[in-house]
Design a protein around this motif. Sequence first.
Motif, mmCIF file in Angstrom:
data_model
loop_
_atom_site.group_PDB
_atom_site.id
_atom_site.type_symbol
_atom_site.label_atom_id
_atom_site.label_comp_id
_atom_site.label_asym_id
_atom_site.label_seq_id
_atom_site.Cartn_x
_atom_site.Cartn_y
_atom_site.Cartn_z
ATOM 1 N N CYS A 30 39.153 -24.489 42.999
ATOM 2 C CA CYS A 30 39.336 -22.995 44.086
ATOM 3 C C CYS A 30 38.691 -21.777 43.279
ATOM 4 C CB CYS A 30 40.573 -22.190 44.581
ATOM 5 S SG CYS A 30 41.844 -23.866 45.160
ATOM 6 N N ILE A 31 38.527 -21.086 42.369
ATOM 7 C CA ILE A 31 37.594 -20.016 41.991
ATOM 8 C C ILE A 31 36.336 -20.610 41.627
ATOM 9 C CG2 ILE A 31 37.649 -19.397 39.431
ATOM 10 C CD1 ILE A 31 40.570 -19.723 38.674
ATOM 11 N N LEU A 32 36.199 -22.124 41.041
ATOM 12 C CA LEU A 32 34.856 -22.772 41.251
ATOM 13 C C LEU A 32 34.028 -22.432 43.020
ATOM 14 C CD1 LEU A 32 32.186 -23.576 40.164
ATOM 15 C CD2 LEU A 32 33.227 -25.968 39.864
ATOM 16 N N TYR A 33 33.878 -22.465 43.658
ATOM 17 C CA TYR A 33 33.813 -22.244 45.765
ATOM 18 C C TYR A 33 34.203 -20.641 45.284
ATOM 19 C CZ TYR A 33 34.664 -22.545 50.799
ATOM 20 O OH TYR A 33 34.391 -22.276 51.501
ATOM 21 N N GLN A 34 34.779 -19.685 45.241
ATOM 22 C CA GLN A 34 35.350 -18.712 45.150
ATOM 23 C C GLN A 34 33.742 -18.477 44.369
ATOM 24 O OE1 GLN A 34 38.652 -16.825 44.295
ATOM 25 N NE2 GLN A 34 38.393 -14.750 45.129
ATOM 26 N N LEU A 35 33.817 -18.426 43.348
ATOM 27 C CA LEU A 35 32.675 -17.870 42.895
ATOM 28 C C LEU A 35 30.657 -18.150 43.403
ATOM 29 C CD1 LEU A 35 33.420 -18.397 38.852
ATOM 30 C CD2 LEU A 35 34.096 -16.323 39.849
ATOM 31 N N LEU A 36 30.694 -19.377 43.402
ATOM 32 C CA LEU A 36 30.195 -19.072 44.895
ATOM 33 C C LEU A 36 29.838 -18.838 46.508
ATOM 34 C CD1 LEU A 36 29.293 -23.573 43.894
ATOM 35 C CD2 LEU A 36 27.087 -20.934 43.006
ATOM 36 N N CYS A 37 30.838 -18.605 46.909
ATOM 37 C CA CYS A 37 30.525 -18.467 48.135
ATOM 38 C C CYS A 37 31.434 -16.745 48.084
ATOM 39 C CB CYS A 37 30.410 -19.316 49.068
ATOM 40 S SG CYS A 37 32.522 -20.256 49.828
ATOM 41 N N GLY A 38 32.140 -16.109 47.728
ATOM 42 C CA GLY A 38 32.419 -15.221 47.282
ATOM 43 C C GLY A 38 34.331 -14.867 48.153
ATOM 44 N N LYS A 39 34.941 -15.566 48.919
ATOM 45 C CA LYS A 39 36.715 -15.827 49.276
ATOM 46 C C LYS A 39 36.553 -17.353 48.254
ATOM 47 C CE LYS A 39 34.561 -17.243 53.723
ATOM 48 N NZ LYS A 39 35.441 -19.028 53.375
ATOM 49 N N PRO A 40 37.823 -17.011 48.611
ATOM 50 C CA PRO A 40 38.519 -19.431 48.247
ATOM 51 C C PRO A 40 38.475 -19.967 49.771
ATOM 52 C CG PRO A 40 40.181 -16.974 48.362
ATOM 53 C CD PRO A 40 38.969 -16.688 48.557
ATOM 54 N N PRO A 41 38.925 -21.364 48.770
ATOM 55 C CA PRO A 41 38.410 -22.221 49.878
ATOM 56 C C PRO A 41 39.407 -22.342 51.249
ATOM 57 C CG PRO A 41 38.895 -22.710 47.679
ATOM 58 C CD PRO A 41 38.427 -21.707 47.865
ATOM 59 N N PHE A 42 40.679 -22.172 51.100
ATOM 60 C CA PHE A 42 41.844 -21.950 51.713
ATOM 61 C C PHE A 42 42.290 -20.549 51.916
ATOM 62 C CE2 PHE A 42 41.735 -25.495 49.289
ATOM 63 C CZ PHE A 42 41.510 -26.835 50.487
ATOM 64 N N LYS A 43 42.080 -19.227 52.624
ATOM 65 C CA LYS A 43 42.079 -18.452 52.841
ATOM 66 C C LYS A 43 42.905 -17.855 54.860
ATOM 67 C CE LYS A 43 41.309 -14.016 52.003
ATOM 68 N NZ LYS A 43 42.643 -13.497 51.497
ATOM 69 N N ALA A 44 44.284 -17.188 54.439
ATOM 70 C CA ALA A 44 44.539 -17.587 56.052
ATOM 71 C C ALA A 44 45.127 -15.665 56.241
ATOM 72 C CB ALA A 44 45.038 -18.101 56.685
ATOM 73 N N SER A 45 45.315 -15.316 57.727
ATOM 74 C CA SER A 45 45.793 -14.405 57.520
ATOM 75 C C SER A 45 47.734 -14.215 56.971
ATOM 76 C CB SER A 45 45.456 -14.112 58.889
ATOM 77 O OG SER A 45 46.570 -14.523 59.056
ATOM 78 N N ASN A 46 47.878 -15.106 56.232
ATOM 79 C CA ASN A 46 49.458 -14.964 56.102
ATOM 80 C C ASN A 46 49.702 -16.342 55.545
ATOM 81 O OD1 ASN A 46 50.359 -17.038 57.209
ATOM 82 N ND2 ASN A 46 50.299 -15.999 59.620
ATOM 83 N N GLU A 47 51.138 -16.433 54.481
ATOM 84 C CA GLU A 47 50.944 -17.385 53.799
ATOM 85 C C GLU A 47 50.726 -18.561 53.785
ATOM 86 O OE1 GLU A 47 53.778 -16.065 50.409
ATOM 87 O OE2 GLU A 47 52.429 -14.656 49.068
ATOM 88 N N TYR A 48 51.815 -18.886 55.392
ATOM 89 C CA TYR A 48 52.356 -19.553 55.246
ATOM 90 C C TYR A 48 50.922 -20.873 56.227
ATOM 91 C CZ TYR A 48 54.194 -23.428 59.525
ATOM 92 O OH TYR A 48 54.704 -23.598 59.599
#
Length: 325
Positions: A241-259
């Motif tokens: 997830c971090i590797l993905y985030q470093l290259l594109c600025g946001k983590p791969p799994f992101k939504a408006s809430n935790e659920y």
Amino acid sequence: DDWAERGAAVHVQREADANGNVQIKTIKKGVKDFTFGRILGEGSFSTVVAATDRQTLREYAIKILDKRHIIKEKKVKYVNIEKNTLNRLGDHPGIVRLYYTFQDERSLYFVLDLAPNGELFSVLKKLGTLNMECTQYYSAQLLDAVDYMHNHGVIHRDLKPENILLDENMRIKVTDFGTAKLLGVRKPVDGTAGDSSDNISSIPIEDERLNSFVGTAEYVSPELLTDKAAGKSSDIWAFGCILYQLLCGKPPFKASNEYQTFQKIIKLEYSFPAGFPQVARDLVSKLLATDPLKRLTIEQIKAHPFFADVVFGPTLWSRKAPRLA
Ligand code: ADE
């Protein structure tokens, strides 16, 4: 004062008593031995403050934890885990080192390495994304630090850019072991944390939800959500997830809430933006495997073409940091 440092340096004071006999006292480092400076960070249970050792003038980061608050919120276990873990991981350039612990009536103090360049998270926020060279540099160090932890029986369980600090040479230092899991440590019946005798004692420790959710939603592995089980491979998921985030600025799994975030993780619902380099795409997709047994091992990650020109080993920690871009 039964909660004190183990193997920590003490200073020695010579004093003559009334009969002229010289007495040698060893004195533990304490609050008075440091000059406290600027606030580096604030969490719900702690504040990290820059501090200078008055004798050596060496600078540290001191994590100050409020005892009453920790006891009231039943976090004693996590404080002890953090201390025991840091004591176990004493000597790696990529992990924040714990030098001393002490306490006063109000607070517990952890004297740690100072990482003057702050969080990798802030760098990423400022730049938006990192280029391949920087991503390779920081992720190789992270991988080496995770390798060391795992070899020493520690699973971090909350790896994320906020917990990756940068030292004076822009090399990483992983921090925040409060939710780590120590392997190969017999779990005492009373639920107190593992392998130390000098923790806060005489405080009942509740372990209400054994193996309950830990971590940060965006980096949580699918097996933790489905089986409530996190092992070494859960750190590898977070690394992906971090590797993905470093290259594109946001983590791969992101939504408006935790659920919603958890739903995406379970369904492996993520995609690569256009321009995401193919070699990184190949690595990330092999890290973000739902089945932890199908995820790459650290040895396999080191051998992946993404790290083709990286030499893993001590020289990793003397490489000059690439210009941030
Ligand atoms: N913020 C939290 N921990 C820190 C540390 N060890 N050094 C610098 N900033 C920090």
